[in-house]
Design a protein around this motif. Structure first.
Motif, PDB file in Angstrom:
ATOM      1  N   THR A  55      25.939  48.903  34.530  1.00  0.00           N
ATOM      2  CA  THR A  55      27.030  49.712  33.990  1.00  0.00           C
ATOM      3  C   THR A  55      28.029  50.109  35.061  1.00  0.00           C
ATOM      4  O   THR A  55      29.249  50.111  34.828  1.00  0.00           O
ATOM      5  CB  THR A  55      26.466  50.973  33.314  1.00  0.00           C
ATOM      6  N   ASP A  56      27.538  50.441  36.268  1.00  0.00           N
ATOM      7  CA  ASP A  56      28.458  50.836  37.334  1.00  0.00           C
ATOM      8  C   ASP A  56      29.353  49.679  37.774  1.00  0.00           C
ATOM      9  O   ASP A  56      30.494  49.889  38.194  1.00  0.00           O
ATOM     10  CB  ASP A  56      27.687  51.397  38.525  1.00  0.00           C
ATOM     11  N   VAL A  57      28.844  48.447  37.645  1.00  0.00           N
ATOM     12  CA  VAL A  57      29.673  47.272  37.978  1.00  0.00           C
ATOM     13  C   VAL A  57      30.787  47.116  36.952  1.00  0.00           C
ATOM     14  O   VAL A  57      31.914  46.740  37.296  1.00  0.00           O
ATOM     15  CB  VAL A  57      28.807  46.000  38.048  1.00  0.00           C
ATOM     16  N   LEU A  58      30.497  47.412  35.683  1.00  0.00           N
ATOM     17  CA  LEU A  58      31.542  47.371  34.657  1.00  0.00           C
ATOM     18  C   LEU A  58      32.658  48.357  34.981  1.00  0.00           C
ATOM     19  O   LEU A  58      33.837  48.061  34.782  1.00  0.00           O
ATOM     20  CB  LEU A  58      30.942  47.680  33.291  1.00  0.00           C
ATOM     21  N   ASP A  59      32.276  49.528  35.478  1.00  0.00           N
ATOM     22  CA  ASP A  59      33.288  50.509  35.886  1.00  0.00           C
ATOM     23  C   ASP A  59      34.109  49.986  37.064  1.00  0.00           C
ATOM     24  O   ASP A  59      35.334  50.192  37.121  1.00  0.00           O
ATOM     25  CB  ASP A  59      32.614  51.831  36.266  1.00  0.00           C
ATOM     26  N   GLN A  60      33.451  49.294  37.992  1.00  0.00           N
ATOM     27  CA  GLN A  60      34.177  48.715  39.122  1.00  0.00           C
ATOM     28  C   GLN A  60      35.170  47.657  38.660  1.00  0.00           C
ATOM     29  O   GLN A  60      36.297  47.573  39.170  1.00  0.00           O
ATOM     30  CB  GLN A  60      33.193  48.108  40.118  1.00  0.00           C
ATOM     31  N   VAL A  61      34.747  46.853  37.685  1.00  0.00           N
ATOM     32  CA  VAL A  61      35.630  45.815  37.158  1.00  0.00           C
ATOM     33  C   VAL A  61      36.852  46.439  36.507  1.00  0.00           C
ATOM     34  O   VAL A  61      37.992  45.983  36.710  1.00  0.00           O
ATOM     35  CB  VAL A  61      34.876  44.938  36.141  1.00  0.00           C
ATOM     36  N   GLU A  62      36.642  47.491  35.718  1.00  0.00           N
ATOM     37  CA  GLU A  62      37.761  48.150  35.046  1.00  0.00           C
ATOM     38  C   GLU A  62      38.724  48.761  36.056  1.00  0.00           C
ATOM     39  O   GLU A  62      39.946  48.677  35.894  1.00  0.00           O
ATOM     40  CB  GLU A  62      37.226  49.222  34.101  1.00  0.00           C
ATOM     41  N   THR A  63      38.185  49.356  37.110  1.00  0.00           N
ATOM     42  CA  THR A  63      39.038  49.930  38.153  1.00  0.00           C
ATOM     43  C   THR A  63      39.817  48.845  38.893  1.00  0.00           C
ATOM     44  O   THR A  63      41.017  48.995  39.173  1.00  0.00           O
ATOM     45  CB  THR A  63      38.183  50.730  39.161  1.00  0.00           C
ATOM     46  N   PHE A  64      39.144  47.742  39.206  1.00  0.00           N
ATOM     47  CA  PHE A  64      39.794  46.645  39.920  1.00  0.00           C
ATOM     48  C   PHE A  64      40.897  46.018  39.066  1.00  0.00           C
ATOM     49  O   PHE A  64      41.953  45.631  39.584  1.00  0.00           O
ATOM     50  CB  PHE A  64      38.759  45.593  40.296  1.00  0.00           C
ATOM     51  N   THR A  65      40.665  45.904  37.753  1.00  0.00           N
ATOM     52  CA  THR A  65      41.637  45.250  36.871  1.00  0.00           C
ATOM     53  C   THR A  65      42.968  45.973  36.871  1.00  0.00           C
ATOM     54  O   THR A  65      44.030  45.345  36.829  1.00  0.00           O
ATOM     55  CB  THR A  65      41.073  45.179  35.441  1.00  0.00           C
ATOM     56  N   THR A  66      42.945  47.288  36.914  1.00  0.00           N
ATOM     57  CA  THR A  66      44.175  48.075  36.862  1.00  0.00           C
ATOM     58  C   THR A  66      44.746  48.395  38.241  1.00  0.00           C
ATOM     59  O   THR A  66      45.772  49.068  38.340  1.00  0.00           O
ATOM     60  CB  THR A  66      43.909  49.398  36.119  1.00  0.00           C
ATOM     61  N   SER A  67      44.101  47.918  39.304  1.00  0.00           N
ATOM     62  CA  SER A  67      44.559  48.224  40.660  1.00  0.00           C
ATOM     63  C   SER A  67      45.495  47.140  41.187  1.00  0.00           C
ATOM     64  O   SER A  67      45.627  46.060  40.600  1.00  0.00           O
ATOM     65  CB  SER A  67      43.358  48.368  41.606  1.00  0.00           C
ATOM     66  N   ASP A  68      46.135  47.436  42.313  1.00  0.00           N
ATOM     67  CA  ASP A  68      47.032  46.470  42.949  1.00  0.00           C
ATOM     68  C   ASP A  68      46.269  45.321  43.597  1.00  0.00           C
ATOM     69  O   ASP A  68      46.871  44.311  43.957  1.00  0.00           O
ATOM     70  CB  ASP A  68      47.883  47.177  44.019  1.00  0.00           C
ATOM     71  N   LYS A  69      44.964  45.475  43.770  1.00  0.00           N
ATOM     72  CA  LYS A  69      44.162  44.423  44.379  1.00  0.00           C
ATOM     73  C   LYS A  69      44.006  43.212  43.461  1.00  0.00           C
ATOM     74  O   LYS A  69      43.676  42.120  43.925  1.00  0.00           O
ATOM     75  CB  LYS A  69      42.792  44.964  44.756  1.00  0.00           C
ATOM     76  N   ASN A  70      44.228  43.422  42.174  1.00  0.00           N
ATOM     77  CA  ASN A  70      44.078  42.330  41.210  1.00  0.00           C
ATOM     78  C   ASN A  70      45.334  41.461  41.219  1.00  0.00           C
ATOM     79  O   ASN A  70      46.094  41.404  40.249  1.00  0.00           O
ATOM     80  CB  ASN A  70      43.816  42.892  39.812  1.00  0.00           C
ATOM     81  N   THR A  71      45.554  40.799  42.334  1.00  0.00           N
ATOM     82  CA  THR A  71      46.756  39.970  42.486  1.00  0.00           C
ATOM     83  C   THR A  71      46.733  38.745  41.582  1.00  0.00           C
ATOM     84  O   THR A  71      47.772  38.180  41.261  1.00  0.00           O
ATOM     85  CB  THR A  71      46.895  39.517  43.944  1.00  0.00           C
ATOM     86  N   GLN A  72      45.540  38.326  41.175  1.00  0.00           N
ATOM     87  CA  GLN A  72      45.433  37.159  40.289  1.00  0.00           C
ATOM     88  C   GLN A  72      45.775  37.501  38.846  1.00  0.00           C
ATOM     89  O   GLN A  72      46.050  36.606  38.049  1.00  0.00           O
ATOM     90  CB  GLN A  72      44.014  36.591  40.353  1.00  0.00           C
ATOM     91  N   GLY A  73      45.730  38.797  38.502  1.00  0.00           N
ATOM     92  CA  GLY A  73      46.022  39.211  37.133  1.00  0.00           C
ATOM     93  C   GLY A  73      44.941  38.815  36.153  1.00  0.00           C
ATOM     94  O   GLY A  73      45.232  38.508  34.991  1.00  0.00           O
ATOM     95  N   ILE A  74      43.692  38.826  36.589  1.00  0.00           N
ATOM     96  CA  ILE A  74      42.572  38.418  35.733  1.00  0.00           C
ATOM     97  C   ILE A  74      42.088  39.611  34.912  1.00  0.00           C
ATOM     98  O   ILE A  74      41.906  40.713  35.436  1.00  0.00           O
ATOM     99  CB  ILE A  74      41.418  37.849  36.575  1.00  0.00           C
ATOM    100  N   TYR A  75      41.898  39.364  33.625  1.00  0.00           N
ATOM    101  CA  TYR A  75      41.347  40.368  32.710  1.00  0.00           C
ATOM    102  C   TYR A  75      40.031  39.824  32.170  1.00  0.00           C
ATOM    103  O   TYR A  75      39.966  38.678  31.716  1.00  0.00           O
ATOM    104  CB  TYR A  75      42.312  40.655  31.559  1.00  0.00           C
TER     105      TYR A  75
END
Length: 313
Positions: A55-75
């Motif tokens: 579950t904590d990894v899912l939270d990390q994914v959600e945070t990464f998706t909306t951050s500037d680090k997601n340069t690839q734009g992957i959802y």
């Protein structure tokens, strides 16, 4: 030319061309209908993991998706399969139902056509039932808005989708072992997936399912009968051009050569990057590509297969 063909009466020979074209036309209709079905099922790049996602990894994914680090734009949307027992207020129940739990977009996790209603959202306790399960529990498919009990929770039905098996689609954060990704590059999907997994803290994928690339290959296969007809027409044109006046034949082939030269860059641009070698003289590239495809096929055979994989075939 085949002597047996020449021995046929001219009246019979005239029918060979139209019959061949009609056969190719009917074959193309069937192939493109199958392609459109696969296109709706293979819009995402699938990723399979050996163990459930925490579950904590899912939270990390959600945070990464909306951050500037997601340069690839992957959802990403996640899903997993488990057996569930479902009951209704009228006393009916169904055991060993195929439960597809999802986190994210239900349409990406289970791309099926709906007979009634629509796919459930991630918010609230919404769910969707297959046609077979709806008939088992309610004796009807007109059940949007009704409620069922599963996993010790009460769910509101938002839609009924087409399936002969008893399938239950519901939101959850448990037992998720698969992901469906949007935004993966066309040219380097494997590198994009591996980079994304490392960035969000996921383990290395056990298998990658290249949905859009599969559709591209199937598109080539569907166009093969037309390619054969085009080659036959081209050969026939070469034979007939020998009978044309010299000036007309020269102009025709010059115009054809210019058109081919103009189309070649567009054809090369339409090819995915993984199919283009760094140097066309590098013949080892094709051997490495064949080896990579073979390894992906072996990984697919070894990983667990689920009910949504059946509808993508």
């Amino acid at each position: 030319m085949n002597p047996e063909y020449l021995a046929l009466p001219p009246a019979r020979r005239r029918w060979y061309g139209p019959i061949l074209l009609l056969t190719v036309f009917l074959l193309e209709i069937m192939l493109w209908q199958h392609l459109e079905r696969q296109r709706s099922f293979c819009q995402t790049t699938g990723v399979r993991f050996a163990s459930p996602i925490a579950t904590d990894v899912l939270d990390q994914v959600e945070t990464f998706t909306t951050s500037d680090k997601n340069t690839q734009g992957i959802y990403a949307s996640f899903w997993g399969q488990q057996d569930v027992t479902i009951s209704t207020s009228n006393g009916r129940h169904a055991d060993a139902v195929v439960g597809i739990g999802y986190y994210g977009s239900a349409e990406d996790c289970l791309p099926v056509p709906y007979q009634q209603g629509c796919s459930p959202s991630i918010y609230g306790n919404e769910c969707a039932l297959s046609e077979a399960l709806a008939q088992t529990l309610f004796g009807s498919t007109d059940i949007v808005g009704m409620k069922v009990l599963a996993q010790k929770k009460t769910y509101t039905i938002t839609g009924v989708f087409s399936a002969k098996e008893s399938v239950f689609l519901f939101p959850t954060q448990e037992n998720l072992t698969c992901a469906e990704l949007r935004g993966v590059s066309w040219d380097a999907p494997k590198e994009d997936v591996e980079t994304w997994c490392a960035a969000v803290g996921l383990e290395s994928p056990q298998c990658i399912v290249y949905g859009p690339q599969r559709v591209w290959i199937m598109t080539l296969f569907c166009g093969f009968p037309l390619f054969v007809v085009g080659v036959a027409f081209f050969v026939t044109t070469i034979r007939w051009s020998c009978l044309w006046p010299k000036g007309i034949g020269t102009v025709f082939w010059f115009v054809l050569a210019v058109l081919a030269a103009l189309m070649l860059p567009n054809i090369l641009d339409s090819l995915p990057g993984w199919l283009i070698p760094g140097r066309w003289s590098n013949f080892a590239f094709w051997q490495d590509l064949a080896q990579s495809i073979h390894e992906q096929q072996q990984a697919w055979k070894l990983c667990a297969h689920y009910w949504p994989d059946l509808i993508r075939r």
